[in-house]
Design a protein around this motif. Structure first.
Motif, PDB file in Angstrom:
ATOM      1  N   ALA A  92       0.866  -1.185   0.000  1.00 31.04           N
ATOM      2  CA  ALA A  92       0.000   0.000   0.000  1.00 31.04           C
ATOM      3  C   ALA A  92       0.898   1.229   0.000  1.00 31.04           C
ATOM      4  CB  ALA A  92      -0.912   0.018   1.221  1.00 31.04           C
ATOM      5  N   SER A  93       0.428   2.276  -0.631  1.00 35.04           N
ATOM      6  CA  SER A  93       1.143   3.550  -0.663  1.00 35.04           C
ATOM      7  C   SER A  93       0.322   4.575   0.108  1.00 35.04           C
ATOM      8  CB  SER A  93       1.337   3.998  -2.112  1.00 35.04           C
ATOM      9  OG  SER A  93       1.959   5.256  -2.161  1.00 35.04           O
ATOM     10  N   ILE A  94       0.984   5.299   0.987  1.00 33.01           N
ATOM     11  CA  ILE A  94       0.312   6.298   1.816  1.00 33.01           C
ATOM     12  C   ILE A  94       0.851   7.685   1.479  1.00 33.01           C
ATOM     13  CG2 ILE A  94      -0.102   7.099   4.171  1.00 33.01           C
ATOM     14  CD1 ILE A  94       0.225   4.198   5.088  1.00 33.01           C
ATOM     15  N   GLY A  95      -0.067   8.587   1.144  1.00 33.18           N
ATOM     16  CA  GLY A  95       0.344   9.948   0.832  1.00 33.18           C
ATOM     17  C   GLY A  95      -0.812  10.920   0.906  1.00 33.18           C
ATOM     18  N   ILE A 110      -0.940  -0.744  -7.047  1.00 36.40           N
ATOM     19  CA  ILE A 110      -0.618  -0.767  -5.624  1.00 36.40           C
ATOM     20  C   ILE A 110      -1.778  -0.104  -4.894  1.00 36.40           C
ATOM     21  CG2 ILE A 110       0.896   0.291  -3.881  1.00 36.40           C
ATOM     22  CD1 ILE A 110       3.224  -0.149  -5.845  1.00 36.40           C
ATOM     23  N   TYR A 111      -2.201  -0.697  -3.793  1.00 37.29           N
ATOM     24  CA  TYR A 111      -3.293  -0.167  -2.985  1.00 37.29           C
ATOM     25  C   TYR A 111      -2.915   1.233  -2.508  1.00 37.29           C
ATOM     26  CZ  TYR A 111      -7.002  -0.342   0.550  1.00 37.29           C
ATOM     27  OH  TYR A 111      -8.115  -0.093   1.307  1.00 37.29           O
ATOM     28  N   SER A 112      -3.812   2.191  -2.647  1.00 44.46           N
ATOM     29  CA  SER A 112      -3.501   3.564  -2.257  1.00 44.46           C
ATOM     30  C   SER A 112      -4.315   3.994  -1.043  1.00 44.46           C
ATOM     31  CB  SER A 112      -3.753   4.524  -3.421  1.00 44.46           C
ATOM     32  OG  SER A 112      -5.092   4.464  -3.842  1.00 44.46           O
ATOM     33  N   ILE A 113      -3.647   4.745  -0.182  1.00 46.08           N
ATOM     34  CA  ILE A 113      -4.284   5.289   1.015  1.00 46.08           C
ATOM     35  C   ILE A 113      -4.031   6.790   1.027  1.00 46.08           C
ATOM     36  CG2 ILE A 113      -4.347   5.289   3.536  1.00 46.08           C
ATOM     37  CD1 ILE A 113      -3.237   2.372   3.386  1.00 46.08           C
ATOM     38  N   LEU A 114      -5.095   7.563   0.876  1.00 52.47           N
ATOM     39  CA  LEU A 114      -4.999   9.013   0.907  1.00 52.47           C
ATOM     40  C   LEU A 114      -5.199   9.489   2.339  1.00 52.47           C
ATOM     41  CD1 LEU A 114      -4.840  11.733  -0.694  1.00 52.47           C
ATOM     42  CD2 LEU A 114      -7.351  11.626  -0.814  1.00 52.47           C
ATOM     43  N   VAL A 115      -4.261  10.278   2.833  1.00 49.11           N
ATOM     44  CA  VAL A 115      -4.392  10.857   4.168  1.00 49.11           C
ATOM     45  C   VAL A 115      -4.526  12.362   4.045  1.00 49.11           C
ATOM     46  CG1 VAL A 115      -3.121   9.009   5.338  1.00 49.11           C
ATOM     47  CG2 VAL A 115      -1.870  10.994   4.477  1.00 49.11           C
ATOM     48  N   LYS A 116      -5.119  12.960   5.053  1.00 47.90           N
ATOM     49  CA  LYS A 116      -5.206  14.418   5.081  1.00 47.90           C
ATOM     50  C   LYS A 116      -3.798  14.977   5.269  1.00 47.90           C
ATOM     51  CE  LYS A 116      -9.859  14.933   6.854  1.00 47.90           C
ATOM     52  NZ  LYS A 116     -10.703  15.503   7.898  1.00 47.90           N
ATOM     53  N   PRO A 117      -3.497  16.076   4.567  1.00 45.07           N
ATOM     54  CA  PRO A 117      -2.183  16.706   4.768  1.00 45.07           C
ATOM     55  C   PRO A 117      -2.018  17.135   6.223  1.00 45.07           C
ATOM     56  CG  PRO A 117      -3.393  17.760   2.969  1.00 45.07           C
ATOM     57  CD  PRO A 117      -4.332  16.800   3.606  1.00 45.07           C
ATOM     58  N   LEU A 118      -0.797  17.056   6.718  1.00 43.66           N
ATOM     59  CA  LEU A 118      -0.541  17.463   8.097  1.00 43.66           C
ATOM     60  C   LEU A 118      -0.819  18.940   8.318  1.00 43.66           C
ATOM     61  CD1 LEU A 118       2.776  15.528   8.817  1.00 43.66           C
ATOM     62  CD2 LEU A 118       0.461  14.960   9.606  1.00 43.66           C
ATOM     63  N   GLU A 119      -0.606  19.741   7.274  1.00 47.73           N
ATOM     64  CA  GLU A 119      -0.818  21.181   7.367  1.00 47.73           C
ATOM     65  C   GLU A 119      -1.619  21.664   6.171  1.00 47.73           C
ATOM     66  OE1 GLU A 119       2.690  23.432   9.452  1.00 47.73           O
ATOM     67  OE2 GLU A 119       3.466  22.344   7.712  1.00 47.73           O
ATOM     68  N   GLU A 120      -2.315  22.764   6.365  1.00 41.24           N
ATOM     69  CA  GLU A 120      -3.047  23.389   5.263  1.00 41.24           C
ATOM     70  C   GLU A 120      -2.084  24.078   4.303  1.00 41.24           C
ATOM     71  OE1 GLU A 120      -6.421  23.462   4.510  1.00 41.24           O
ATOM     72  OE2 GLU A 120      -6.551  21.893   6.026  1.00 41.24           O
ATOM     73  N   LYS A 121      -1.002  24.599   4.843  1.00 45.75           N
ATOM     74  CA  LYS A 121      -0.026  25.317   4.039  1.00 45.75           C
ATOM     75  C   LYS A 121       0.718  24.327   3.150  1.00 45.75           C
ATOM     76  CE  LYS A 121       3.695  28.631   4.532  1.00 45.75           C
ATOM     77  NZ  LYS A 121       4.611  29.279   5.454  1.00 45.75           N
ATOM     78  N   ASP A 122       0.971  24.710   1.894  1.00 46.37           N
ATOM     79  CA  ASP A 122       1.648  23.848   0.929  1.00 46.37           C
ATOM     80  C   ASP A 122       2.667  24.646   0.144  1.00 46.37           C
ATOM     81  OD1 ASP A 122       0.588  21.112   0.853  1.00 46.37           O
ATOM     82  OD2 ASP A 122      -1.326  22.037   0.333  1.00 46.37           O
ATOM     83  N   ILE A 123       3.558  23.914  -0.527  1.00 45.15           N
ATOM     84  CA  ILE A 123       4.423  24.584  -1.491  1.00 45.15           C
ATOM     85  C   ILE A 123       3.561  24.985  -2.683  1.00 45.15           C
ATOM     86  CG2 ILE A 123       6.504  23.368  -0.740  1.00 45.15           C
ATOM     87  CD1 ILE A 123       6.209  21.568  -3.217  1.00 45.15           C
ATOM     88  N   LEU A 124       4.030  25.901  -3.488  1.00 42.69           N
ATOM     89  CA  LEU A 124       3.225  26.513  -4.544  1.00 42.69           C
ATOM     90  C   LEU A 124       2.592  25.491  -5.491  1.00 42.69           C
ATOM     91  CD1 LEU A 124       2.129  29.028  -5.913  1.00 42.69           C
ATOM     92  CD2 LEU A 124       4.247  29.143  -7.232  1.00 42.69           C
ATOM     93  N   ILE A 125       3.356  24.567  -6.028  1.00 41.93           N
ATOM     94  CA  ILE A 125       2.816  23.622  -7.012  1.00 41.93           C
ATOM     95  C   ILE A 125       1.695  22.775  -6.408  1.00 41.93           C
ATOM     96  CG2 ILE A 125       4.557  21.823  -6.600  1.00 41.93           C
ATOM     97  CD1 ILE A 125       3.047  22.722 -10.024  1.00 41.93           C
ATOM     98  N   THR A 126       1.853  22.392  -5.152  1.00 39.86           N
ATOM     99  CA  THR A 126       0.812  21.606  -4.479  1.00 39.86           C
ATOM    100  C   THR A 126      -0.400  22.468  -4.189  1.00 39.86           C
ATOM    101  OG1 THR A 126       2.552  20.258  -3.489  1.00 39.86           O
ATOM    102  CG2 THR A 126       0.359  20.058  -2.538  1.00 39.86           C
ATOM    103  N   LYS A 127      -0.172  23.712  -3.798  1.00 37.07           N
ATOM    104  CA  LYS A 127      -1.258  24.644  -3.504  1.00 37.07           C
ATOM    105  C   LYS A 127      -2.165  24.822  -4.727  1.00 37.07           C
ATOM    106  CE  LYS A 127      -0.157  28.070  -0.925  1.00 37.07           C
ATOM    107  NZ  LYS A 127       0.350  29.341  -0.380  1.00 37.07           N
ATOM    108  N   ILE A 128      -1.564  24.822  -5.902  1.00 36.83           N
ATOM    109  CA  ILE A 128      -2.323  24.968  -7.141  1.00 36.83           C
ATOM    110  C   ILE A 128      -3.227  23.748  -7.379  1.00 36.83           C
ATOM    111  CG2 ILE A 128      -2.081  25.050  -9.662  1.00 36.83           C
ATOM    112  CD1 ILE A 128       0.509  26.744  -9.127  1.00 36.83           C
ATOM    113  N   LYS A 129      -2.756  22.567  -7.000  1.00 35.64           N
ATOM    114  CA  LYS A 129      -3.507  21.324  -7.246  1.00 35.64           C
ATOM    115  C   LYS A 129      -4.598  21.041  -6.207  1.00 35.64           C
ATOM    116  CE  LYS A 129       0.360  18.918  -7.514  1.00 35.64           C
ATOM    117  NZ  LYS A 129       1.230  17.742  -7.577  1.00 35.64           N
TER     118      LYS A 129
END
Length: 148
Positions: A92-95, A110-129
Motif C-alpha cells: 500500500a502507498s500512503i500519501g 498498488i493499494y492507495s491510502i490518501l491521508v489528510k495533509p498534516l498542514e493546510e499550508k503547501d508549497i506553490l505547485i501543491t497549492k495549485i492542485k
C-alpha cells in the motif's frame, strides 16, 4: 493491513510523515515503529529533490528511501516494490496527494491510502492542485453516499 494482505508500505514524506518545518510528530513515529514490529516493511518514496531531508527522515525511521521519484510515474513505485521484495498486491502507498501518491500507486496496481495533509499550508505547485483534489474527493464522497 493484514485484512488486505498488506505486507509493505510506501510512505510519502512532505505533509504525510513530516510537516513543512520538517518535523515528525511522536504519534507518526510511534505508528511507523508499530508497523515495523508487526512485520510490515516500510520504504519512503518522495518527489522532493532534497536528498538530505529524505535521508534524515529515513535514518530516523531506519528504512530505505528513494527521492526525486517523479510520482505519479510508475518507475519509483517499481523501485520501491523491488526493494521491499513484495508483489504489488501486497503493498500500500500512503500519501497526501491524489495526483501524485494515489494516482501513481493506482497506475502501479498498488493499494492507495490518501491521508489528510498534516498542514493546510503547501508549497506553490501543491497549492495549485489542492482545489482540484477537493473536487475529486467531494465527487467520490458524494458517489459513496449514493451507493455507487
Amino acid at each position: 493491513m493484514r485484512k488486505n494482505e498488506i505486507e509493505g508500505l510506501i510512505l510519502d514524506v512532505d505533509n504525510t510523515l513530516i510537516d513543512l518545518k520538517k518535523q515528525m510528530s511522536q504519534e507518526i513515529f510511534n505508528w511507523t515503529q508499530k508497523m515495523k514490529k508487526e512485520g510490515i516493511k516500510l520504504i519512503i518514496l518522495s518527489n522532493t529533490n532534497k536528498k538530505e531531508k529524505v535521508r534524515q527522515i529515513a535514518e530516523k525511521l531506519q528504512v530505505d528511501y528513494f527521492f526525486f521519484a517523479r510520482k505519479p510515474s510508475k518507475s519509483g513505485f517499481k523501485k520501491a516494490a523491488r526493494k521491499l521484495n513484495l508483489k504489488n498486491e501486497n503493498i500500500a502507498s500512503i500519501g497526501d496527494q491524489i495526483f501524485t501518491d494515489v494516482w501513481g500507486a493506482n497506475r502501479s496496481k498498488i493499494y492507495s491510502i490518501l491521508v489528510k495533509p498534516l498542514e493546510e499550508k503547501d508549497i506553490l505547485i501543491t497549492k495549485i492542485k489542492r482545489p482540484l483534489e477537493r473536487l475529486v474527493i467531494n465527487r467520490y464522497l458524494n458517489e459513496q453516499k449514493k451507493g455507487r
